[in-house]
Design a protein around this motif. Sequence first.
Motif, PDB file in Angstrom:
ATOM      1  N   PHE A   1      -8.133  23.934  29.386  1.00  0.00           N
ATOM      2  CA  PHE A   1      -7.930  22.481  29.444  1.00  0.00           C
ATOM      3  C   PHE A   1      -7.270  21.975  28.159  1.00  0.00           C
ATOM      4  CE2 PHE A   1      -9.616  18.333  28.050  1.00  0.00           C
ATOM      5  CZ  PHE A   1      -9.009  17.520  28.990  1.00  0.00           C
ATOM      6  N   GLY A   2      -7.630  22.555  27.019  1.00  0.00           N
ATOM      7  CA  GLY A   2      -7.046  22.134  25.748  1.00  0.00           C
ATOM      8  C   GLY A   2      -5.547  22.338  25.668  1.00  0.00           C
ATOM      9  N   ASP A   3      -4.989  23.150  26.574  1.00  0.00           N
ATOM     10  CA  ASP A   3      -3.542  23.382  26.630  1.00  0.00           C
ATOM     11  C   ASP A   3      -2.867  22.543  27.713  1.00  0.00           C
ATOM     12  OD1 ASP A   3      -3.392  25.140  24.545  1.00  0.00           O
ATOM     13  OD2 ASP A   3      -3.359  26.948  25.769  1.00  0.00           O
ATOM     14  N   SER A   4      -3.596  21.562  28.257  1.00  0.00           N
ATOM     15  CA  SER A   4      -3.092  20.815  29.402  1.00  0.00           C
ATOM     16  C   SER A   4      -2.339  19.532  29.042  1.00  0.00           C
ATOM     17  CB  SER A   4      -4.252  20.464  30.352  1.00  0.00           C
ATOM     18  OG  SER A   4      -4.840  21.639  30.861  1.00  0.00           O
ATOM     19  N   LEU A   5      -1.799  19.485  27.840  1.00  0.00           N
ATOM     20  CA  LEU A   5      -1.066  18.288  27.416  1.00  0.00           C
ATOM     21  C   LEU A   5       0.114  17.988  28.330  1.00  0.00           C
ATOM     22  CD1 LEU A   5      -1.030  18.885  23.569  1.00  0.00           C
ATOM     23  CD2 LEU A   5      -2.138  16.978  24.732  1.00  0.00           C
ATOM     24  N   GLU A   6       0.778  19.058  28.790  1.00  0.00           N
ATOM     25  CA  GLU A   6       1.983  18.855  29.618  1.00  0.00           C
ATOM     26  C   GLU A   6       1.648  18.448  31.050  1.00  0.00           C
ATOM     27  OE1 GLU A   6       2.858  21.715  26.314  1.00  0.00           O
ATOM     28  OE2 GLU A   6       1.338  21.602  27.905  1.00  0.00           O
ATOM     29  N   ASN A   7       0.413  18.676  31.479  1.00  0.00           N
ATOM     30  CA  ASN A   7       0.069  18.339  32.869  1.00  0.00           C
ATOM     31  C   ASN A   7      -1.322  17.702  32.964  1.00  0.00           C
ATOM     32  OD1 ASN A   7      -1.290  20.770  32.264  1.00  0.00           O
ATOM     33  ND2 ASN A   7      -1.181  21.504  34.382  1.00  0.00           N
ATOM     34  N   MET A   8      -1.548  16.701  32.096  1.00  0.00           N
ATOM     35  CA  MET A   8      -2.838  16.030  32.066  1.00  0.00           C
ATOM     36  C   MET A   8      -3.177  15.365  33.407  1.00  0.00           C
ATOM     37  SD  MET A   8      -5.112  16.119  29.713  1.00  0.00           S
ATOM     38  CE  MET A   8      -5.988  14.607  30.073  1.00  0.00           C
ATOM     39  N   ASP A   9      -2.194  14.802  34.063  1.00  0.00           N
ATOM     40  CA  ASP A   9      -2.466  14.157  35.357  1.00  0.00           C
ATOM     41  C   ASP A   9      -2.989  15.184  36.355  1.00  0.00           C
ATOM     42  OD1 ASP A   9      -1.723  11.701  34.399  1.00  0.00           O
ATOM     43  OD2 ASP A   9       0.327  11.789  35.194  1.00  0.00           O
ATOM     44  N   PHE A  10      -2.415  16.388  36.313  1.00  0.00           N
ATOM     45  CA  PHE A  10      -2.900  17.429  37.221  1.00  0.00           C
ATOM     46  C   PHE A  10      -4.304  17.868  36.830  1.00  0.00           C
ATOM     47  CE2 PHE A  10      -3.629  21.938  38.154  1.00  0.00           C
ATOM     48  CZ  PHE A  10      -3.639  21.855  39.547  1.00  0.00           C
ATOM     49  N   ALA A  11      -4.573  17.964  35.534  1.00  0.00           N
ATOM     50  CA  ALA A  11      -5.911  18.358  35.083  1.00  0.00           C
ATOM     51  C   ALA A  11      -6.962  17.397  35.630  1.00  0.00           C
ATOM     52  CB  ALA A  11      -5.961  18.387  33.558  1.00  0.00           C
ATOM     53  N   VAL A  12      -6.658  16.102  35.564  1.00  0.00           N
ATOM     54  CA  VAL A  12      -7.581  15.103  36.117  1.00  0.00           C
ATOM     55  C   VAL A  12      -7.749  15.315  37.616  1.00  0.00           C
ATOM     56  CG1 VAL A  12      -7.915  12.646  36.558  1.00  0.00           C
ATOM     57  CG2 VAL A  12      -7.101  13.403  34.314  1.00  0.00           C
ATOM     58  N   GLU A  13      -6.636  15.574  38.310  1.00  0.00           N
ATOM     59  CA  GLU A  13      -6.693  15.840  39.755  1.00  0.00           C
ATOM     60  C   GLU A  13      -7.565  17.052  40.059  1.00  0.00           C
ATOM     61  OE1 GLU A  13      -3.056  16.216  41.953  1.00  0.00           O
ATOM     62  OE2 GLU A  13      -2.091  14.639  40.765  1.00  0.00           O
ATOM     63  N   ALA A  14      -7.435  18.090  39.223  1.00  0.00           N
ATOM     64  CA  ALA A  14      -8.194  19.321  39.435  1.00  0.00           C
ATOM     65  C   ALA A  14      -9.692  19.068  39.291  1.00  0.00           C
ATOM     66  CB  ALA A  14      -7.736  20.386  38.445  1.00  0.00           C
ATOM     67  N   PHE A  15     -10.071  18.308  38.277  1.00  0.00           N
ATOM     68  CA  PHE A  15     -11.487  18.012  38.082  1.00  0.00           C
ATOM     69  C   PHE A  15     -12.017  17.117  39.202  1.00  0.00           C
ATOM     70  CE2 PHE A  15     -10.443  18.895  33.473  1.00  0.00           C
ATOM     71  CZ  PHE A  15     -11.158  20.080  33.418  1.00  0.00           C
ATOM     72  N   GLN A  16     -11.208  16.154  39.629  1.00  0.00           N
ATOM     73  CA  GLN A  16     -11.628  15.291  40.735  1.00  0.00           C
ATOM     74  C   GLN A  16     -11.802  16.111  42.009  1.00  0.00           C
ATOM     75  OE1 GLN A  16     -12.292  11.663  40.774  1.00  0.00           O
ATOM     76  NE2 GLN A  16     -13.325  12.645  42.498  1.00  0.00           N
ATOM     77  N   ALA A  17     -10.890  17.058  42.241  1.00  0.00           N
ATOM     78  CA  ALA A  17     -10.987  17.919  43.419  1.00  0.00           C
ATOM     79  C   ALA A  17     -12.264  18.750  43.382  1.00  0.00           C
ATOM     80  CB  ALA A  17      -9.765  18.838  43.493  1.00  0.00           C
ATOM     81  N   ALA A  18     -12.621  19.234  42.180  1.00  0.00           N
ATOM     82  CA  ALA A  18     -13.852  20.021  42.038  1.00  0.00           C
ATOM     83  C   ALA A  18     -15.080  19.172  42.351  1.00  0.00           C
ATOM     84  CB  ALA A  18     -13.943  20.585  40.617  1.00  0.00           C
ATOM     85  N   LEU A  19     -15.087  17.934  41.857  1.00  0.00           N
ATOM     86  CA  LEU A  19     -16.203  17.031  42.152  1.00  0.00           C
ATOM     87  C   LEU A  19     -16.281  16.741  43.649  1.00  0.00           C
ATOM     88  CD1 LEU A  19     -15.902  14.449  39.218  1.00  0.00           C
ATOM     89  CD2 LEU A  19     -17.689  16.182  39.503  1.00  0.00           C
ATOM     90  N   ASP A  20     -15.139  16.486  44.264  1.00  0.00           N
ATOM     91  CA  ASP A  20     -15.101  16.194  45.703  1.00  0.00           C
ATOM     92  C   ASP A  20     -15.578  17.393  46.526  1.00  0.00           C
ATOM     93  OD1 ASP A  20     -14.116  13.685  45.130  1.00  0.00           O
ATOM     94  OD2 ASP A  20     -12.010  14.227  45.513  1.00  0.00           O
ATOM     95  N   ALA A  21     -15.346  18.591  46.002  1.00  0.00           N
ATOM     96  CA  ALA A  21     -15.739  19.812  46.715  1.00  0.00           C
ATOM     97  C   ALA A  21     -17.214  20.156  46.506  1.00  0.00           C
ATOM     98  CB  ALA A  21     -14.867  20.985  46.265  1.00  0.00           C
ATOM     99  N   GLY A  22     -17.872  19.389  45.622  1.00  0.00           N
ATOM    100  CA  GLY A  22     -19.308  19.606  45.458  1.00  0.00           C
ATOM    101  C   GLY A  22     -19.780  20.021  44.083  1.00  0.00           C
ATOM    102  N   ALA A  23     -18.908  20.025  43.092  1.00  0.00           N
ATOM    103  CA  ALA A  23     -19.339  20.387  41.730  1.00  0.00           C
ATOM    104  C   ALA A  23     -20.245  19.302  41.165  1.00  0.00           C
ATOM    105  CB  ALA A  23     -18.130  20.586  40.821  1.00  0.00           C
ATOM    106  N   ASP A  24     -21.311  19.738  40.497  1.00  0.00           N
ATOM    107  CA  ASP A  24     -22.216  18.799  39.835  1.00  0.00           C
ATOM    108  C   ASP A  24     -21.754  18.476  38.417  1.00  0.00           C
ATOM    109  OD1 ASP A  24     -24.586  18.748  41.815  1.00  0.00           O
ATOM    110  OD2 ASP A  24     -24.231  20.897  41.520  1.00  0.00           O
ATOM    111  N   VAL A  25     -21.064  19.445  37.802  1.00  0.00           N
ATOM    112  CA  VAL A  25     -20.602  19.310  36.414  1.00  0.00           C
ATOM    113  C   VAL A  25     -19.170  19.817  36.334  1.00  0.00           C
ATOM    114  CG1 VAL A  25     -21.027  19.915  33.996  1.00  0.00           C
ATOM    115  CG2 VAL A  25     -22.945  19.786  35.600  1.00  0.00           C
ATOM    116  N   VAL A  26     -18.311  19.112  35.600  1.00  0.00           N
ATOM    117  CA  VAL A  26     -16.984  19.655  35.296  1.00  0.00           C
ATOM    118  C   VAL A  26     -16.908  19.881  33.791  1.00  0.00           C
ATOM    119  CG1 VAL A  26     -15.758  18.754  37.296  1.00  0.00           C
ATOM    120  CG2 VAL A  26     -15.988  17.324  35.273  1.00  0.00           C
ATOM    121  N   ASN A  27     -16.441  21.050  33.421  1.00  0.00           N
ATOM    122  CA  ASN A  27     -16.408  21.470  32.026  1.00  0.00           C
ATOM    123  C   ASN A  27     -14.979  21.528  31.515  1.00  0.00           C
ATOM    124  OD1 ASN A  27     -17.406  22.586  29.542  1.00  0.00           O
ATOM    125  ND2 ASN A  27     -16.763  24.602  30.259  1.00  0.00           N
TER     126      ASN A  27
END
Length: 425
Positions: free
Chosen positions: A175-201
């Motif tokens: 994640f610390g290398d995600s400067l070029e695709n921060m919008d996607f990183a947010v999408e990825a974490f949101q997708a994990a939460l929607d899929a049932g994750a209790d915690v995103v790291n």
Amino acid sequence: MEQKPNAIIATQYPSIQEMIIPGQGLKTPPVSPFFMDVTLRDGNQALRKPWNLEEKEIIFKRLLKLGVQGIEVGFASASKQDFEACSYLSSLAPENVAISSLSRAVEKEIDLSWEAIRKAPRPRIHIVYPISDFTIRNVLGISEKQVKENIIRSVSYARKLAGNYGEVQFSGEHFGDSLENMDFAVEAFQAALDAGADVVNLPNTVERYRPYLFVAMVRKVVESLPQGSKISVHTHNDLGMATATTVESFFAGATQLETALNGLGERAGNTNTYEVAIALHNCGVKVDLDLQTIYETSRIVSRMSGVPIPEKAPLIGDDVVAHRSGIHQDGVSKTKDMKKGAYRAFDANLIGRPEGDRIAFTSQSGKSAIYEILMQSGISVSKEEASKLQPILKSISENYGGGELSIEEIKTELEKVRSIGEFRS
């Protein structure tokens, strides 16, 4: 009117007014940090000689004594030994501690993780998958769409296994290398939460930049995800700034902090548990750990890991309570009975250290050092005597190349000058 560059830079940081409550002190988040310990996984995998089951049990019980809220007991799919260790330690876990096993986003590995930790009263499947643009292109070699699909598939699968009984954590590796695709990183974490994750790291898998840059990225995720989402950080210490990064990430909204005893971990290690805990404590944060077990724990972990503690290591190094400069020694002497010491960053008793401020005499020391050293050794001496003895000891130290004098050497010189009436008026 054109804005000055310094003004632009200043707006990137919280103001003093944002950090202080007038008349009360420092502002703190409304929750206590959740310490998720990774010593038995990230720390152990980086050792020259990884621990056996008996050794892991010792560390596990030290973690319980310290009072961490979560423990990653291993990487169950990595080997038969790791699976057995995860399974055994899970059976020892108390009801209030989350027990995790790491897994890649592969169903058979997720199965092994769940099988290994399901005996725990509070099991957690931890899935890790890359989300940075660099890693997606150069390691995975797939599209962002495929990455997102793999995250959803693996997290959903883990959610079905864990049901309502267990927890699921998703880590966006690099994640610390995600400067070029921060919008996607947010999408990825949101997708994990929607899929049932209790915690995103949010891991700083490799520390490359200044802490505030990572903290700003954390804040972006916190502000973008639904309110109440459980956000975690896991930072590495490649540039020596992991503690600062983790502490500031807590103030940015990350409530779970992944740390390791003695800072063990890959390369330069993970964030050091003790440093984060005491830094937060000093800032007024309620830290739900038994801080008095820190010093003893650090010694045990160092001995068992074969990784020595540097003498200048914050909090636990042999030399961090020593004072040798005359100016410092004078301040230490004058504030020794106060809660806040002039040159004391923490109270040694707080972490279970058997010694507090230690004054030593070198060619840089003054009369306060002599007075305190002798008085602490049970030898009564006046301030006048200490003042007259100082140049004598300074000269001796300089003859040693400026080196530190022992208490025996100081006592010898005191007896000499007293015997010839040096201090008679």
